[in-house]
Design a protein around this motif. Structure first.
Motif, PDB file in Angstrom:
ATOM      1  N   GLN A  19       0.806  -1.291   0.000  1.00 57.40           N
ATOM      2  CA  GLN A  19       0.005  -0.072  -0.039  1.00 57.40           C
ATOM      3  C   GLN A  19       0.839   1.335   0.066  1.00 57.40           C
ATOM      4  N   LEU A  20       1.799   1.310   0.764  1.00 60.57           N
ATOM      5  CA  LEU A  20       2.504   2.463   0.849  1.00 60.57           C
ATOM      6  C   LEU A  20       3.547   2.778  -0.465  1.00 60.57           C
ATOM      7  N   SER A  21       3.928   1.473  -1.114  1.00 59.69           N
ATOM      8  CA  SER A  21       4.571   1.623  -2.353  1.00 59.69           C
ATOM      9  C   SER A  21       3.696   2.164  -3.318  1.00 59.69           C
ATOM     10  N   MET A  22       2.491   2.032  -3.563  1.00 56.30           N
ATOM     11  CA  MET A  22       1.487   2.456  -4.261  1.00 56.30           C
ATOM     12  C   MET A  22       1.578   4.032  -4.074  1.00 56.30           C
ATOM     13  N   VAL A  23       1.188   4.327  -2.683  1.00 55.67           N
ATOM     14  CA  VAL A  23       1.193   5.936  -2.402  1.00 55.67           C
ATOM     15  C   VAL A  23       2.412   6.511  -3.197  1.00 55.67           C
ATOM     16  N   LEU A  24       3.444   5.851  -3.035  1.00 51.60           N
ATOM     17  CA  LEU A  24       4.905   6.614  -3.573  1.00 51.60           C
ATOM     18  C   LEU A  24       4.748   6.485  -5.004  1.00 51.60           C
ATOM     19  N   ILE A  25       4.462   5.340  -5.678  1.00 54.83           N
ATOM     20  CA  ILE A  25       4.769   5.437  -7.073  1.00 54.83           C
ATOM     21  C   ILE A  25       3.504   5.847  -7.840  1.00 54.83           C
ATOM     22  N   PHE A  26       2.233   5.718  -7.441  1.00 55.69           N
ATOM     23  CA  PHE A  26       1.248   6.272  -8.389  1.00 55.69           C
ATOM     24  C   PHE A  26       1.042   7.769  -7.770  1.00 55.69           C
ATOM     25  N   GLY A  27       1.566   8.327  -6.593  1.00 56.81           N
ATOM     26  CA  GLY A  27       1.647   9.451  -6.330  1.00 56.81           C
ATOM     27  C   GLY A  27       2.677  10.354  -7.101  1.00 56.81           C
ATOM     28  N   LEU A  53      -3.340  15.636  -8.641  1.00 53.54           N
ATOM     29  CA  LEU A  53      -3.610  14.457  -9.344  1.00 53.54           C
ATOM     30  C   LEU A  53      -2.832  13.154  -8.696  1.00 53.54           C
ATOM     31  N   GLY A  54      -1.383  13.675  -8.308  1.00 51.79           N
ATOM     32  CA  GLY A  54      -0.817  12.262  -7.605  1.00 51.79           C
ATOM     33  C   GLY A  54      -1.493  12.136  -6.391  1.00 51.79           C
ATOM     34  N   THR A  55      -2.204  12.715  -5.518  1.00 50.95           N
ATOM     35  CA  THR A  55      -2.559  12.233  -4.428  1.00 50.95           C
ATOM     36  C   THR A  55      -4.065  11.681  -4.678  1.00 50.95           C
ATOM     37  N   VAL A  56      -4.873  11.751  -5.800  1.00 56.84           N
ATOM     38  CA  VAL A  56      -5.838  10.990  -6.243  1.00 56.84           C
ATOM     39  C   VAL A  56      -5.246   9.869  -6.800  1.00 56.84           C
ATOM     40  N   MET A  57      -4.236   9.698  -7.852  1.00 55.99           N
ATOM     41  CA  MET A  57      -3.721   8.372  -7.977  1.00 55.99           C
ATOM     42  C   MET A  57      -3.421   7.424  -6.930  1.00 55.99           C
ATOM     43  N   ALA A  58      -2.579   8.161  -5.811  1.00 59.52           N
ATOM     44  CA  ALA A  58      -2.416   7.395  -4.714  1.00 59.52           C
ATOM     45  C   ALA A  58      -3.322   6.675  -4.073  1.00 59.52           C
ATOM     46  N   VAL A  59      -4.327   7.545  -3.965  1.00 58.58           N
ATOM     47  CA  VAL A  59      -5.561   6.896  -3.318  1.00 58.58           C
ATOM     48  C   VAL A  59      -6.083   5.656  -4.028  1.00 58.58           C
ATOM     49  N   VAL A  60      -6.229   5.930  -5.437  1.00 62.62           N
ATOM     50  CA  VAL A  60      -6.702   4.785  -6.300  1.00 62.62           C
ATOM     51  C   VAL A  60      -5.891   3.578  -6.286  1.00 62.62           C
ATOM     52  N   GLY A  61      -4.567   3.672  -6.371  1.00 64.04           N
ATOM     53  CA  GLY A  61      -3.577   2.746  -6.199  1.00 64.04           C
ATOM     54  C   GLY A  61      -3.581   1.781  -5.166  1.00 64.04           C
ATOM     55  N   VAL A  63      -6.086   1.617  -2.662  1.00 61.65           N
ATOM     56  CA  VAL A  63      -7.206   1.066  -2.597  1.00 61.65           C
ATOM     57  C   VAL A  63      -7.244  -0.102  -3.446  1.00 61.65           C
ATOM     58  N   MET A  64      -6.717  -0.141  -4.674  1.00 63.62           N
ATOM     59  CA  MET A  64      -6.470  -1.334  -5.391  1.00 63.62           C
ATOM     60  C   MET A  64      -5.654  -2.351  -4.984  1.00 63.62           C
ATOM     61  N   VAL A  65      -4.502  -2.184  -4.513  1.00 59.40           N
ATOM     62  CA  VAL A  65      -3.719  -3.259  -4.050  1.00 59.40           C
ATOM     63  C   VAL A  65      -4.200  -3.560  -2.641  1.00 59.40           C
ATOM     64  N   GLY A  66      -4.981  -2.537  -1.925  1.00 59.09           N
ATOM     65  CA  GLY A  66      -5.212  -3.199  -0.547  1.00 59.09           C
ATOM     66  C   GLY A  66      -6.446  -4.152  -0.688  1.00 59.09           C
ATOM     67  N   MET A 151     -12.592   0.284   3.958  1.00 56.55           N
ATOM     68  CA  MET A 151     -11.602  -0.366   3.242  1.00 56.55           C
ATOM     69  C   MET A 151     -11.389  -1.822   4.170  1.00 56.55           C
ATOM     70  N   ALA A 152     -11.652  -1.803   5.513  1.00 61.17           N
ATOM     71  CA  ALA A 152     -11.307  -3.025   6.381  1.00 61.17           C
ATOM     72  C   ALA A 152     -12.636  -3.953   6.203  1.00 61.17           C
ATOM     73  N   VAL A 153     -14.057  -3.216   6.153  1.00 57.44           N
ATOM     74  CA  VAL A 153     -15.038  -3.976   5.964  1.00 57.44           C
ATOM     75  C   VAL A 153     -15.071  -4.513   4.621  1.00 57.44           C
ATOM     76  N   LEU A 154     -14.840  -3.885   3.494  1.00 54.87           N
ATOM     77  CA  LEU A 154     -14.807  -4.428   2.114  1.00 54.87           C
ATOM     78  C   LEU A 154     -13.978  -5.628   2.046  1.00 54.87           C
ATOM     79  N   ARG A 155     -12.874  -5.595   2.635  1.00 56.14           N
ATOM     80  CA  ARG A 155     -11.473  -6.527   2.596  1.00 56.14           C
ATOM     81  C   ARG A 155     -11.931  -7.587   3.369  1.00 56.14           C
ATOM     82  N   LEU A 156     -12.648  -7.431   4.420  1.00 56.44           N
ATOM     83  CA  LEU A 156     -13.551  -8.586   5.336  1.00 56.44           C
ATOM     84  C   LEU A 156     -14.454  -9.367   4.290  1.00 56.44           C
ATOM     85  N   ILE A 157     -15.358  -8.764   3.897  1.00 53.45           N
ATOM     86  CA  ILE A 157     -16.542  -9.515   3.202  1.00 53.45           C
ATOM     87  C   ILE A 157     -16.076  -9.994   1.642  1.00 53.45           C
TER      88      ILE A 157
END
Length: 242
Positions: A19-27, A53-61, A63-66, A151-157
């Protein structure tokens, strides 16, 4: 229980690293893409606009990897922990708590990147008057809590469904994504043509956001509680498949 949560969180550190890698790379990629758009794509235009845009992409990345790693890791962690003598209840509770911790840390990283990108933007785009304040949404406490807990609930179900259905769930999700892509143009046309069903759905969405915050929170809590209960009912009946 605190010791069990700590041990479970250690098993989820690879997920946190991703997740942290996606924040950096996508950001970084998003920030560079925004720079290219403003300096090259909008060159010669009088009214230029920029946003984080970097922050928006960081969130998207993030969420996806998480979600993806969370789904796949749910089954492996279940098999490992239960086969080592932990009860299904212990696995379920500590896994959820570990996911919340990961989401909290990744959200903190996103907000740090937001501050860095905004400072970078004010230096680079000093001659650009147009600015869209996307951080107003990301800094909303409700959005932050929705990310950390939602995100935790979505990951759970989704993890519980993957535990039950295996790769069939991934094919189903893939099919939904393909279908959404195919129907996106039709949905756009329906919005433009003021389709009655689309207008009703938009009205329902607006009605929800016009509700008092306490009712919004109550509705979200009820939905979250139902999903958490459903995930537990699925998990408690599964057998170890090691």
């Amino acid at each position: 229980m605190s010791g069990q949560i700590k041990n479970t969180w250690r098993s989820l550190q690879e997920e946190l690293f991703a997740q942290l890698s996606m924040v950096l790379i996508f950001g970084v990629l998003g920030s560079l893409f925004m720079l290219f758009i403003v300096k090259v794509g909008m060159a010669g235009e009088e009214e230029k606009v920029w946003f984080l845009l970097g922050t928006v992409m960081a969130v998207v990345g993030c969420v996806m990897v998480g979600i993806i790693i969370g789904i796949l890791g749910y089954a492996s962690n279940f098999n490992m922990m239960v086969s080592m003598g932990r009860t299904r209840k212990e696995f379920y509770m500590t896994n959820f708590a570990g996911s919340v911790i990961n989401n909290f840390i990744s959200m903190a990283a996103i907000l740090v990147f937001l501050a860095v990108e905004k400072g970078f933007g004010w230096l680079v785009y000093r001659d650009v008057e147009g600015y869209v304040a996307t951080e107003d949404v990301l800094l909303d406490f409700r959005v932050i809590m929705a990310y950390v807990l939602g995100m935790a609930v979505l990951r759970l179900i989704l993890g519980a469904l993957f535990l039950k259905f295996g790769n069939k769930l991934m094919w189903f999700v893939w099919g939904i994504c393909i279908l959404a892509g195919i129907l996106s143009r039709s949905i756009t046309k329906a919005v433009a043509n003021k389709n009655a069903v689309i207008l009703w759905l938009i009205g329902v969405g607006k009605g929800f956001f016009n509700l008092a915050e306490v009712w919004q929170a109550a509705f979200i809590v009820v939905i979250g509680a139902v999903l958490i209960l459903l995930a537990w009912l699925i998990t408690r009946k599964r057998a170890v498949t090691v």
